[in-house]
Enzyme design. Structure first.
Site, PDB file in Angstrom:
ATOM      1  N   SER A 277      18.273 -28.917   5.289  1.00 12.66           N
ATOM      2  CA  SER A 277      19.545 -28.994   6.000  1.00 12.66           C
ATOM      3  C   SER A 277      19.609 -27.877   7.031  1.00 12.66           C
ATOM      4  CB  SER A 277      20.738 -28.830   5.049  1.00 12.66           C
ATOM      5  OG  SER A 277      20.552 -29.510   3.846  1.00 12.66           O
ATOM      6  N   ASP A 349      15.461 -20.972  -7.842  1.00 10.24           N
ATOM      7  CA  ASP A 349      14.621 -21.358  -8.975  1.00 10.24           C
ATOM      8  C   ASP A 349      15.492 -21.438 -10.219  1.00 10.24           C
ATOM      9  OD1 ASP A 349      12.731 -21.793 -10.874  1.00 10.24           O
ATOM     10  OD2 ASP A 349      11.478 -20.070 -10.376  1.00 10.24           O
TER      11      ASP A 349
END
Length: 941
Positions: A277, A349
């Site tokens: 994005s 993560d």
């Protein structure tokens, strides 16, 4: 499907061309919608975007369910079934492998856990939404897709279905397995020991660098100060990795191969950040009106219908317009009268995969346990039943056996995550732990964002955004701008202790203890979903009203941790390694940063909405600005008589007229990527109407083709070939890592002569002694090989084996298809669809852009045939907004229309403007003219 509307503005039926743009409304149609508690209305504006009005929240979200079902029922069904592992019940046996894997991962189980965790207001909205969907379905024929699948009924919609849809979207933006990085590290350690190079340095310094291509970092750039790197405690610890048992490596490799055949999982594991994005904010001091401007274009799968669905919500405390997801209530990205927001994926993560010791255990309900700190912990079992659509009007049960499991095995310690795969004979298994397995509350966050009135409201809403890993950008009518990195980041016990234990968290970890997510020591905060310790929201990268007046986020590092190529040498204020993630991009953010610095360099008050829209449509290749001068310098250097005499191949390449012409074209190139063909859609065209390309566009287009092929061949020659000579089994870097590898090799060439930190000579060339000669031969050879390819059989469908470089127009290669799971005629373009491919023998619509351009247009960097450059991910919307004197001025675009039904007036009306980077207004009263007509109440309620 019979099209029923409430207070519907309609326009004449569109012609087949995607360029058709309606310009005025004509008729209205009012129908009865039963089940409402009070008055309400659905009005479609001239672009087909529905606006819903109601005074009761139940009615507002009932209408949202009704209109979503009207326009996107089949898409909604595909989404909930994909998440739930029941897609084969719809599409048939081909979807069964994906069902098995998605049932194992368990998004549906997580959605079921999540329903009671939602606030009462959101639970009410979910119930109302489901009631609206089911009310519509009860009164209308099913869409044509069901008839083509021989199905006459559809399961009722439930609140859990909506949560499953949201879980699926978050999964695609945040899930990971860590298997590929483990296999890469192991392969290079093994090969290095045999071939005499430093395998760890090959991974860390040469081929899989975490340092991004550019140093664009969101918060540091916004405040004008980059972080000071601490000593590298993490790197030293990571030098002694955990030895993964051979049985576990074999399990991991086999599982990776299997899930790569499941599109939804393969896309989630995509390391290229192709589904990324862009979003940025320009503060008021830099704009012509003195008010901030926000841009937002999330990049998701190129699908038909589009992933996003535009809508307006009015009344019951909402005055919000923007885009949401079919299958769930609320506006996800958009604006209200006071604030506007966008978001980009932040690859935090939030998943760890563990190597478990597995034991047979009669005391366990499943008969199996894992070993943790020397103790057995029971594995839970969930019975499964799989079904398939037989295409005979019936859905049949598939008996368990072979690849069809009778049960799913769950490890409670792993946030109720599953055992992905196991080898009972070896006593080894893999489990996965993911924050998305928790009862998360993203819909609560969106509900609160939709009604936010200032930056404090917005910040507080984001505390409920638990998984999906987003960087949110913000601006408001008072002139404030902001950035917030959001999502719950688990704290690992070894990192919090200040050093990595065994493998780092982006590789497989030891499940027997020492690498756990830290348990909660106190009562869980009310705004936290994950039942482990997480990085406090206040420590997430964020900034409000930064001194530069500009904020840029495009899947780049928000904190700047990776800029020194070390993930693990930053520390939290109270101790412990500050770790967010590993897969950061840098090119799009770097280009946007360059554009904004240029736009704001000449004094205040210059940037306009049109400027930002042009930035959003930018198709300049940032990497070409770096790499092309090396190629042109190679040709210039090859003309040196001394070098030509000692290196005959260099002399031959310097004399090759084809190479001379091609390199000359690149020397004159402006690094842009127009299509260069009359059938191509370019940002220079207007409202989907195509103009013939100018001579400059043609020349730029040819250069884009030549450069793109040369770059791919150079990756193969300089990176892949030396690795293949060491071992054909060595993994080569992906696209993103290849850019960084080649840049590092060329930037350090004077110092290292093409030899990496590992000791691998990437420019080795037998018979050529001089390092600069070897480099230039390989660079020029890449162009010669590219020209051979372009004139050969692999590109014959595009260029007809032409040797005239004027034929090599970029638009004949770079195309987009918006795919449907049913294929033609539902894919766009396709045979039977109103939109057809304009180039004979070449599927897709020709569009401008290139790999990692701001106007995302990605493909495989090593593509070597005419169909290798087709885009799989695209902007789901292109949105720009600026507060006005009253309300917001907002514009957007959509790849198609709001309807999924072929031939419907609203199914393709917005596609032409999208393809040429033009927009439609996002209407929000009182700045737009809308008439509101009541929906008749059902007197039998």
């Amino acid at each position: 499907m019979r099209r029923s509307r409430v207070a519907l503005f309609s326009v004449g039926l569109l012609a087949a061309a995607v360029a058709a743009v309606p310009d005025r409304a004509s008729a209205e149609d009012t129908v009865e919608v039963p089940g409402l508690r009070g008055a309400g209305s659905i009005v479609r504006d001239v672009d087909g975007v529905p606006h819903l009005r109601a005074t009761d929240p139940y009615d507002l979200f009932y209408l949202q369910g009704w209109v979503h079902a009207d326009d996107r029922l089949f898409q909604m069904d595909v989404s909930r079934r994909t998440a739930s592992g029941t897609l084969a019940e719809l599409l048939g046996e081909s979807a069964l492998p994906g069902d098995v894997q998605m049932r194992t991962i368990g998004l549906r189980r997580a959605a079921e856990r999540g329903l009671p965790a939602q606030s009462p207001e959101t639970q009410g909205a979910l119930r109302a939404y489901a009631d609206g969907v089911n009310a519509f379905v009860a009164r209308h024929d099913l869409p044509g897709q069901y008839r083509s699948l021989k199905l006459s009924t559809v399961d009722p919609w439930t609140p859990v279905d909506s949560l499953a849809v949201i879980k699926l979207i978050a999964f695609g933006l945040s899930f990971d397995l860590d298997i590929d990085r483990t296999l890469i590290a192991q392969a290079y350690r093994t090969a290095g020991a045999k071939a005499g190079f430093d395998g760890a340095a090959a991974v860390r310094e040469d081929l899989f660098r975490v340092e991004p291509f550019t140093p664009a970092a969101t918060v540091p750039d916004a405040i004008g100060r980059h972080p000071r790197n601490a000593t590298s405690a993490g790197t030293a610890a990571a030098a002694a990795p955990t030895e993964i048992p051979a049985s576990a490596l074999a399990l991991a490799a086999d599982y990776q191969r299997r899930v790569e055949q499941v599109p939804v999982i393969a896309d989630a594991l995509d390391r290229e950040v192709h589904h990324g994005s862009n979003s940025w904010v320009v503060g008021g001091r830099h704009t012509a009106t003195g008010r901030p401007i926000l841009a937002s274009d999330p990049h998701l799968a190129a699908e038909a219908p589009s992933v996003a669905y535009p809508i307006g919500l009015h009344g019951a405390g909402f005055e919000t317009a923007g885009d949401g997801f079919p299958g769930s209530p609320f506006v996800v990205l958009g604006h209200n009268r006071d604030v506007v927001w966008g978001a980009t994926m932040n690859p935090m993560d939030v998943t760890d995969t563990f190597v478990e010791q597995l034991r047979t255990d009669p005391a366990s309900p499943s008969g199996l346990s894992t070993v943790y700190q020397g103790r057995l912990e029971h594995v839970q079992a969930i019975d499964e039943t799989f079904r398939v659509n037989t295409r005979t009007g019936a859905v049949a049960v598939v008996p368990p056996g072979g690849a069809i499991p009778a049960r799913t095995l769950v490890v409670p310690r792993r946030n109720n995550g599953p055992l992905l795969t196991m080898d009972p004979a070896a006593g080894t298994a893999l489990s996965v732990q993911y924050t998305g397995f928790s009862a998360t509350r993203e819909l609560d966050a969106f509900r609160l964002i939709d009604t936010a009135r200032d930056v404090d409201d917005f910040r507080n809403a984001l505390r409920f955004f638990d998984v999906g890993s987003q960087n949110f950008t913000y601006a408001d009518a008072r002139g404030h701008i902001a950035h917030f990195t959001s999502g719950e980041q688990p704290l690992r016990e070894d990192l919090q202790a200040g050093a990595v234990r065994g493998n780092p968290p982006f590789q497989l970890r030891d499940g027997t203890g020492g690498n756990e997510w830290l348990p909660l020591t106190n009562r869980r905060p009310a705004d936290q979903a994950v039942p482990f310790q997480v990085l406090p929201f206040t420590e997430m990268p964020q900034v409000v009203d930064p001194p530069t007046g500009v904020i840029v986020t495009a899947n780049n590092d928000p904190a700047g941790n990776t800029l020194d190529n070390d993930l693990l040498n930053q520390f939290r204020p109270g101790g412990g390694i500050f770790y967010l993630g590993v897969v950061y991009d840098g090119q799009r953010a770097g280009r946007v940063t360059d554009l904004l610095r240029t736009a704001t360099a000449h004094g205040a008050g210059r940037v306009t909405v049109e400027d930002v829209k042009n930035q959003q449509a930018d198709t300049t290749l940032l990497d070409a600005q770096f790499f092309t001068p090396y190629l042109t310098a190679a040709l210039d250097g090859a003309r040196d008589p001394a070098r030509a005499s000692r290196t005959p191949e260099l002399a031959a390449l310097a004399a090759d007229r084809r190479v001379i012409e091609a390199v000359g074209r690149l020397a004159r190139w402006r690094y842009t990527t127009p299509t260069g063909i009359p059938e191509g859609y370019d940002a220079a065209d207007r409202d989907g109407r195509l103009d013939p390309p100018t001579r400059q566009e043609v020349d730029e287009s040819i250069a884009a083709t030549l450069y793109t092929l040369w770059r791919g061949r150079t990756f193969r020659t300089v990176i892949d070939a030396p690795l293949n000579r060491i071992s054909p089994d060595l993994p080569v870097p992906n696209d993103r890592d290849s850019f960084k590898t080649l840049k590092k090799l060329l930037a350090d060439f004077d110092k290292r002569q093409g030899v990496g930190a590992s000791g691998i000579d990437f420019f080795a060339l037998p018979g050529v002694a001089d390092p600069a000669d070897r480099r230039d031969v390989l660079l020029l050879r890449g162009m010669a090989e590219s020209l051979d390819l372009l004139a050969g059989d692999r590109f014959a469908t595009a260029f007809g084996r032409a040797t005239d470089q004027d034929a090599y127009r970029w638009g004949r290669l770079h195309r987009v298809t918006f795919a449907s799971p049913l294929g033609a005629p539902y894919s766009v373009p396709s045979v039977g669809n109103p939109v057809r491919s304009p180039l004979p023998g070449l599927a897709g619509l020709p569009v401008d852009g290139g790999l990692y351009t701001v106007d995302v247009a990605n493909f495989n960097s090593r593509a070597d045939n005419a169909d290798g450059f087709v885009m799989r991910f695209a902007p789901a919307r292109r949105f720009v907004a600026q507060p006005a004197a009253v309300g917001m001025r907002a514009e957007s675009s959509l790849p198609g229309g709001v309807s999924e039904e072929i031939g419907d007036r609203w199914s393709g009306n917005l596609l032409g403007r999208y393809l040429t980077n033009d927009t439609y207004p996002v209407r929000l009263p009182p700045t737009s003219v809308l008439t509101w007509e009541p929906v008749h109440r059902d007197v039998r309620r």
